[in-house]
Motif scaffolding. Structure first.
Motif, mmCIF file in Angstrom:
data_model
loop_
_atom_site.group_PDB
_atom_site.id
_atom_site.type_symbol
_atom_site.label_atom_id
_atom_site.label_comp_id
_atom_site.label_asym_id
_atom_site.label_seq_id
_atom_site.Cartn_x
_atom_site.Cartn_y
_atom_site.Cartn_z
ATOM 1 N N SER A 282 0.835 -1.202 0.000
ATOM 2 C CA SER A 282 0.000 0.000 0.000
ATOM 3 C C SER A 282 0.872 1.256 0.000
ATOM 4 N N ARG A 283 2.035 1.196 0.650
ATOM 5 C CA ARG A 283 2.954 2.339 0.646
ATOM 6 C C ARG A 283 3.444 2.606 -0.766
ATOM 7 N N GLU A 284 3.798 1.560 -1.480
ATOM 8 C CA GLU A 284 4.312 1.730 -2.839
ATOM 9 C C GLU A 284 3.220 2.210 -3.788
ATOM 10 N N ILE A 285 2.001 1.726 -3.612
ATOM 11 C CA ILE A 285 0.884 2.184 -4.442
ATOM 12 C C ILE A 285 0.601 3.656 -4.176
ATOM 13 N N ASN A 286 0.624 4.033 -2.919
ATOM 14 C CA ASN A 286 0.403 5.435 -2.581
ATOM 15 C C ASN A 286 1.508 6.319 -3.151
ATOM 16 N N LYS A 287 2.740 5.825 -3.118
ATOM 17 C CA LYS A 287 3.855 6.592 -3.680
ATOM 18 C C LYS A 287 3.682 6.749 -5.184
ATOM 19 N N LEU A 288 3.252 5.697 -5.857
ATOM 20 C CA LEU A 288 3.007 5.782 -7.293
ATOM 21 C C LEU A 288 1.973 6.856 -7.619
ATOM 22 N N LYS A 289 0.923 6.930 -6.825
ATOM 23 C CA LYS A 289 -0.112 7.943 -7.060
ATOM 24 C C LYS A 289 0.459 9.352 -6.896
ATOM 25 N N ASP A 290 1.290 9.526 -5.882
ATOM 26 C CA ASP A 290 1.922 10.836 -5.691
ATOM 27 C C ASP A 290 2.854 11.175 -6.857
ATOM 28 N N LEU A 291 3.591 10.185 -7.324
ATOM 29 C CA LEU A 291 4.510 10.419 -8.440
ATOM 30 C C LEU A 291 3.758 10.770 -9.719
#
Length: 454
Positions: A24-33
């Protein structure tokens, strides 16, 4: 190279990667990117000085002959030209994300490639995010292996590693086989390029580097899918990418824990539209200026940089000490220190207004800056010593991690604030909010839901 399985393992990773491997951290980071890149690119598409000439050239080449979307410019482009323009726009402000261990901008190639292919393939949001993640990961791992080796030879990691990441993103979304990905990588080797000579005159070459990489990634992927044979071992081979762009012969860590460890998650978003190597100094100087406002006047400012950063932003070249073009200013430690002292951190893109670029006050302060190499300084660290006019005393300041790194992070509120500041000239408040909401929920939506807003 002793390890002849690097390319094979990367290709297998591209094919086997699953959305469920992302936390979930990586998915959230992808959305921010994705939010960050779209904001920067759309803003640049609307107001950057190079954007209209880029568009004019693509149109002259028949690039408006498809159904792919270019941010703010319509949905009539071929995928390779849509990817090229969006990637070039993303890099035009030098405001796009950076991955410190690989010394490059991974989002400028991975996201435009994935969006163009996702739109073409009708990909759902999870497939889009996975394609972006795979593109980032391949770029960052190859770039980390290159490290400073390409730069010492005059090459730009964003381009030379980015084409492989763009191929990976396209191939993942298209569902290509291991053999097809292998051939695409083999062909991409002959297209991996990007020269640092742009520093000589602040040219627009740099802005186009990720654009060229994404354009050529579409070309080589189509060739591979059609059955064209590419070179074997394009990464680790005798004349492969590591031979060309790496200063060492090591492949350690390049493919370790693929699929379980996503190193792209350390990618940082920028608070300032300037070379990442200037950011620690910008923040430190602005903070000191605020603390001593009206009390101290700099007589001399010494900036100490790492051996890797100094050649990019530190040499006392005429166009570095006194920038002429915006690109000059983006890669000038002298200019960034002067602007930060005079105007703080909030000036943003206005630091490149004609009034600032030609300001006698800025120029005079640039003349007081001395930049040197210190082998003890860490990669993105800056150490500064101010000598004061008033009494000849000195003040030492420094910063190790620029804002945006994991150790000094950007919040989601920071990301959204930056996005809204960039898209104001091109999207209405209603559309801007819809873009943000769509990205936050993209895993339950489709690429089309996002792209139609852009």
């Amino acid at each position: 190279m002793t390890d002849d399985s690097i390319t094979r393992d990367l290709c297998q990773f591209v094919v086997d990667a699953r959305y469920e491997q992302l936390t979930s951290r990586e998915i959230n980071k992808l959305k921010d990117l994705v939010t960050d890149l779209i904001g920067i690119a759309a803003g640049a598409a609307g107001v950057c000085d190079s954007s209209e000439p880029f568009l004019k050239a693509v149109t002259a080449l028949g690039g408006q002959s498809g159904r792919s979307t270019v941010f703010t410019k319509g949905s009539t482009f071929s995928p390779q030209h849509a990817g090229m323009l969006n990637a070039a726009f993303a890099h035009s402000f030098d405001f796009d994300d950076t991955h410190a261990p690989s010394i490059l901008h991974p989002g400028a190639t991975a996201i435009p490639a994935a969006l163009a292919q996702g739109e073409l393939s009708g990909a759902d949001g999870k497939a889009l995010l996975l394609g972006i993640a795979v593109g980032y990961e391949v770029t960052c791992r190859i770039g980390r292996a290159f490290n400073y080796g390409g730069y010492t030879r005059g090459f730009h990691n964003t381009a030379t590693a980015g084409i492989f990441g763009a191929v990976a993103a396209i191939a993942k979304i298209k569902g290509l086989s291991v053999a097809e990905v292998n051939n695409a990588f083999g062909l991409a080797l002959s297209k991996a390029a990007g020269s640092m000579q742009f520093l000589d005159n602040g040219s627009w070459n740099k802005r186009l580097h990720p654009g060229f990489a994404v354009h050529d990634a579409f070309v080589v992927t189509a060739l591979a899918e059609a059955g064209v044979i590419g070179a074997t071992h394009p990464i680790e081979g005798k004349y492969g990418a590591l031979h060309m762009y790496s200063a060492t012969s090591t492949t350690k860590g390049l493919t370790d824990n693929l699929g379980s460890e996503w190193i792209f998650a350390a990618t940082a978003m920028k608070p300032f539209p300037a070379c990442r190597m200037t950011h620690s100094a910008i923040e430190a100087v602005a903070g000191l200026a605020k603390d001593v406002a009206g009390k101290k006047t700099p007589q001399h400012i010494r900036v100490e940089l790492s051996p890797g950063c100094y050649p990019i932003v530190g040499p006392p070249d005429k166009n570095r000490v006194h920038p002429v073009t915006i690109v000059d200013g983006q890669f000038s430690m002298y200019y960034q220190v002067a602007i930060s002292w005079l105007h703080g951190m909030e000036i943003g893109w206005r630091m490149y207004d004609e009034a600032q670029m030609q300001s006698p006050e800025v120029a005079a302060l640039c003349d007081k800056v001395e930049v040197s190499v210190n082998a003890d300084v860490r990669d993105l660290e800056a150490r500064l010593t101010f000598t004061w006019v008033e009494d000849g005393s000195t003040t030492e300041i420094g910063q190790v991690f620029p804002k945006g790194e994991d150790e000094h992070p950007f919040s989601k509120a920071d990301v959204h604030k930056k996005f809204l500041s960039m898209v104001g000239p091109v999207y209405s408040a209603h559309t801007s909010k819809a873009i943000l909401d769509t990205i936050e929920n993209i895993d339950n939506l489709t690429t089309a839901d996002l792209i139609r807003l852009l």
